[in-house]
Scaffold this motif. Structure first.
Motif, mmCIF file in Angstrom:
data_model
loop_
_atom_site.group_PDB
_atom_site.id
_atom_site.type_symbol
_atom_site.label_atom_id
_atom_site.label_comp_id
_atom_site.label_asym_id
_atom_site.label_seq_id
_atom_site.Cartn_x
_atom_site.Cartn_y
_atom_site.Cartn_z
ATOM 1 N N ASN A 355 15.716 -6.555 9.481
ATOM 2 C CA ASN A 355 15.311 -7.364 8.337
ATOM 3 C C ASN A 355 13.867 -7.091 7.940
ATOM 4 N N LEU A 356 13.013 -6.809 8.932
ATOM 5 C CA LEU A 356 11.627 -6.437 8.622
ATOM 6 C C LEU A 356 11.593 -5.236 7.691
ATOM 7 N N LEU A 357 12.329 -4.205 8.062
ATOM 8 C CA LEU A 357 12.333 -2.976 7.270
ATOM 9 C C LEU A 357 12.941 -3.221 5.899
ATOM 10 N N ASN A 358 14.029 -3.960 5.855
ATOM 11 C CA ASN A 358 14.747 -4.165 4.607
ATOM 12 C C ASN A 358 13.897 -4.902 3.583
ATOM 13 N N ARG A 359 13.304 -6.013 4.002
ATOM 14 C CA ARG A 359 12.559 -6.804 3.013
ATOM 15 C C ARG A 359 11.247 -6.146 2.617
ATOM 16 N N THR A 360 10.598 -5.441 3.569
ATOM 17 C CA THR A 360 9.338 -4.782 3.227
ATOM 18 C C THR A 360 9.589 -3.614 2.284
ATOM 19 N N SER A 361 10.627 -2.850 2.564
ATOM 20 C CA SER A 361 10.970 -1.734 1.682
ATOM 21 C C SER A 361 11.346 -2.231 0.293
ATOM 22 N N SER A 362 12.067 -3.334 0.238
ATOM 23 C CA SER A 362 12.458 -3.886 -1.066
ATOM 24 C C SER A 362 11.237 -4.282 -1.888
ATOM 25 N N MET A 363 10.247 -4.923 -1.256
ATOM 26 C CA MET A 363 9.035 -5.313 -1.982
ATOM 27 C C MET A 363 8.240 -4.089 -2.424
ATOM 28 N N ALA A 364 8.140 -3.102 -1.532
ATOM 29 C CA ALA A 364 7.401 -1.892 -1.897
ATOM 30 C C ALA A 364 8.054 -1.186 -3.079
ATOM 31 N N ARG A 365 9.354 -1.089 -3.083
ATOM 32 C CA ARG A 365 10.071 -0.447 -4.188
ATOM 33 C C ARG A 365 9.880 -1.234 -5.499
ATOM 34 N N LYS A 366 9.881 -2.534 -5.377
ATOM 35 C CA LYS A 366 9.786 -3.371 -6.577
ATOM 36 C C LYS A 366 8.411 -3.265 -7.234
ATOM 37 N N TRP A 367 7.362 -3.225 -6.418
ATOM 38 C CA TRP A 367 6.009 -3.323 -6.963
ATOM 39 C C TRP A 367 5.259 -1.996 -6.999
ATOM 40 N N PHE A 368 5.752 -0.976 -6.322
ATOM 41 C CA PHE A 368 4.997 0.274 -6.235
ATOM 42 C C PHE A 368 5.881 1.497 -6.510
ATOM 43 N N GLU A 369 6.604 1.398 -7.633
ATOM 44 C CA GLU A 369 7.360 2.530 -8.175
ATOM 45 C C GLU A 369 8.315 3.137 -7.152
ATOM 46 N N VAL A 372 6.254 4.456 -1.096
ATOM 47 C CA VAL A 372 5.294 3.915 -0.128
ATOM 48 C C VAL A 372 4.020 3.513 -0.864
ATOM 49 N N PRO A 373 3.528 2.286 -0.672
ATOM 50 C CA PRO A 373 2.341 1.812 -1.398
ATOM 51 C C PRO A 373 1.095 2.638 -1.076
ATOM 52 N N PRO A 374 0.131 2.682 -1.991
ATOM 53 C CA PRO A 374 -1.114 3.435 -1.779
ATOM 54 C C PRO A 374 -2.113 2.641 -0.952
ATOM 55 N N GLY A 375 -1.747 2.311 0.289
ATOM 56 C CA GLY A 375 -2.624 1.456 1.086
ATOM 57 C C GLY A 375 -3.117 2.079 2.370
ATOM 58 N N ARG A 376 -2.947 3.394 2.542
ATOM 59 C CA ARG A 376 -3.300 3.979 3.831
ATOM 60 C C ARG A 376 -4.800 3.899 4.106
ATOM 61 N N ASP A 377 -5.629 4.113 3.102
ATOM 62 C CA ASP A 377 -7.079 4.089 3.336
ATOM 63 C C ASP A 377 -7.560 2.717 3.787
ATOM 64 N N GLY A 378 -6.923 1.663 3.287
ATOM 65 C CA GLY A 378 -7.331 0.321 3.669
ATOM 66 C C GLY A 378 -6.710 -0.158 4.971
ATOM 67 N N ALA A 379 -5.697 0.556 5.448
ATOM 68 C CA ALA A 379 -5.021 0.170 6.695
ATOM 69 C C ALA A 379 -5.302 1.231 7.751
ATOM 70 N N GLY A 380 -6.567 1.309 8.142
ATOM 71 C CA GLY A 380 -6.984 2.330 9.100
ATOM 72 C C GLY A 380 -6.735 1.918 10.539
ATOM 73 N N ALA A 381 -7.354 2.659 11.441
ATOM 74 C CA ALA A 381 -7.114 2.448 12.873
ATOM 75 C C ALA A 381 -7.614 1.096 13.368
ATOM 76 N N ASP A 382 -8.474 0.430 12.593
ATOM 77 C CA ASP A 382 -8.967 -0.882 13.011
ATOM 78 C C ASP A 382 -8.130 -2.027 12.446
ATOM 79 N N HIS A 383 -7.086 -1.708 11.689
ATOM 80 C CA HIS A 383 -6.201 -2.745 11.165
ATOM 81 C C HIS A 383 -5.493 -3.419 12.343
ATOM 82 N N PRO A 384 -5.291 -4.741 12.279
ATOM 83 C CA PRO A 384 -4.641 -5.435 13.415
ATOM 84 C C PRO A 384 -3.310 -4.812 13.838
#
Length: 514
Positions: A355-369, A372-384
């Motif tokens: 369910n984690l994968l399903n709902r996250t993928s659904s939101m990403a598809r809906k809002w980010f064409e 995969v969202p363009p968030g890698r730079d903000g989610a670096g190695a220090d991200h929780p």
């Protein structure tokens, strides 16, 4: 050198049961892990086909022993294929190559002065294929394991001079790295400390066995024959059956994985035989526990035997593998409880991971064409979640190194739980309604999808089918060649198209007992 691991060679008195399936699934997970990390693996399994028990079973069925063995061995091959077991070699001890090897090995042992003629007198269990040391001097005693009458034997046998290896075996079993887990180690140490006695390696009046060269009327004791199947399997590579080739073919074994009931044969008798033949010893022997069902020993008389074919058909490989590897500490006894089985599959795989994968993928598809969202730079190695992932990777790999499958399974599950928690805490469905929050949502969704990716990669040796479905749903992100590089945070590439999500794990519904 390859990493060589073995299951026991399963006795073909009857078709595979859940215990043999459990051992083979665990070895498959270990073999897949070692291939991913080290590349070169020889995973050996197979069947042990000789002995009086087989002979009598065939007689009762009105077939030849060979016909019986052919039928049962094919059920093992077929079942392992259906379970997706990735063995490299499947050895049958009726293979003509095996006779060649056994005779070569025996000639070495005999030349070492370790074979003597003696008289074997005592109570014998055909089902165990062994003499019982102390039946309490009862009249017509029963085997304490099989609850069947023991048979009195008085015959001339060939003996292996195990007593000559007392000091060498004591030194071996007193090492902390040879026998695992620790509880099994102490059991063997206690046995060896009582003093090793020579043991019979031949039988007379047992026609269904390999003939002993130079000793008419003698066939090899089934355990002497069966242990050597590991060596025959390694030499089943197209080359000659030559013991001198073993070290170039993957011997010594990195680990023998066995049930605790045959620990002495593998940890005491087998090393002494190898010493006598001048061959290297296996690095480790791992004795795992037994399975019960709802707190009771499984048996035909109780009608509570779990058929692995029924489990496969009704539940699928992912569900059964997860329950056996995640719920039971490998090495300890385990209890199969149907309600807990269903709950774990639904909570862990369908809900927490699926369910984690399903709902996250659904939101990403809906809002980010639909990518995969363009968030890698903000989610670096220090991200929780990156910190949580690093810990999960470390714990999971360390667990797999020592066959602690439960530890590894729980580590990756905790990462999925943390990702679910992060998703709930950040509530991207609410943030997307607020102006200027799209970049923050992109970072949050990227981090959760990346955590799901690492869960999928960590699952690959444990649940290879589910792992594949997870990674497919993430756009199959396998950019790194090395498996360990795939476990580094940041592997998802922003903009990668995400397929239409579908459940990667169906909920398990069992209305009736298995």
């Amino acid at each position: 050198m390859p990493y060589t691991l073995t299951t026991p060679l399963y006795y073909v008195n009857d078709k595979p049961h859940l215990g043999s399936t459990y051992t083979t699934i665990a070895c498959d997970a270990l073999a897949r892990y070692q291939r991913l990390r080290n590349g070169s693996v020889v995973f050996i399994t197979g069947v042990d086909e000789h002995g009086q028990k087989i002979q009598r079973t065939a007689e009762r069925q009105g077939v030849s022993p060979q016909e019986h063995c052919d039928r049962i061995s094919s059920t093992y091959r077929d079942l392992w294929a259906r379970w997706g077991i990735s063995q490299d070699r499947f050895i049958r001890t009726t293979d003509p190559r095996h006779l060649d090897l056994v005779q070569q090995f025996f000639e070495r042992v005999e030349a070492s002065g370790d074979v003597v003629t003696g008289r074997q007198t005592g109570w014998y269990c055909v089902d165990c294929e062994e003499f019982k040391d102390d039946p309490a001097e009862a009249v017509d005693p029963d085997c304490p394991i099989h609850r069947k009458p023991l048979e009195w034997r008085d015959e001339e046998n060939l003996f292996f001079r195990l007593s000559r290896y007392q000091s060498a075996i004591e030194e071996l079993v007193n090492r902390d790295d040879f026998i695992a887990p620790a509880s099994r180690r102490q059991e063997v140490r206690n046995f060896v400390a009582q003093g090793l006695r020579d043991f019979s390696i031949s039988r007379v009046n047992v026609s269904w066995g390999l003939p002993v060269p130079g000793h008419d009327g003698h066939t090899f004791y089934v355990w002497f024959d069966a242990l050597l199947g590991y060596l025959t399997a390694l030499l089943d590579d197209g080359g000659d059956v030559d013991l001198d080739r073993l070290e170039q073919s993957g011997w010594p074994a990195s680990v023998h994985v066995i049930g605790k009931d045959i620990l002495r044969f593998h940890a005491v008798f087998w090393p002494a035989m190898l010493m006598s033949a001048g061959l290297p010893l296996p690095h480790r022997v791992f004795g795992h526990g037994f399975l019960t069902r709802e707190g009771q020993k499984m048996g035909k008389s109780l009608g509570n035997v779990l058929d692995p074919e029924v489990l496969l058909e009704r539940c699928g490989t992912d569900a059964v593998r997860w329950y056996l590897l995640r719920d039971i500490q490998f090495g300890d006894d385990g209890d199969f409880q149907q309600q807990r089985f269903v709950d774990l599959i639904n909570n862990d795989l369908a809900n927490t991971i699926g369910n984690l994968l399903n709902r996250t993928s659904s939101m990403a598809r809906k809002w980010f064409e639909e990518s995969v969202p363009p968030g890698r730079d903000g989610a670096g190695a220090d991200h929780p979640l990156a910190v949580q992932a690093a810990g999960a990777v470390s714990t999971c790999l360390e667990g797999l190194d020592r066959l602690a499958f439960k530890t590894s399974s729980e580590a990756l599950l905790q990462l999925a739980i943390a990702a679910n928690g992060h998703l709930n805490d950040t509530a991207p469905w609410s943030r997307m309604k607020q102006p200027g929050q799209e970049s923050v949502v992109a970072i949050d969704l990227y981090a959760v999808l990346e955590a799901a990716r690492i869960v999928g990669v960590l699952l690959s040796p444990l649940l290879p089918d589910l792992s594949g479905r997870i990674l497919e749903q993430l756009g199959n992100p396998r950019a790194a060649d090395r498996w360990e590089d795939q476990l580094v945070w940041g592997g998802l590439t922003p903009g990668t198209p995400l397929p239409q999500p579908s459940p990667v794990m169906q909920r398990l519904e069992l209305d009736e007992p298995l």
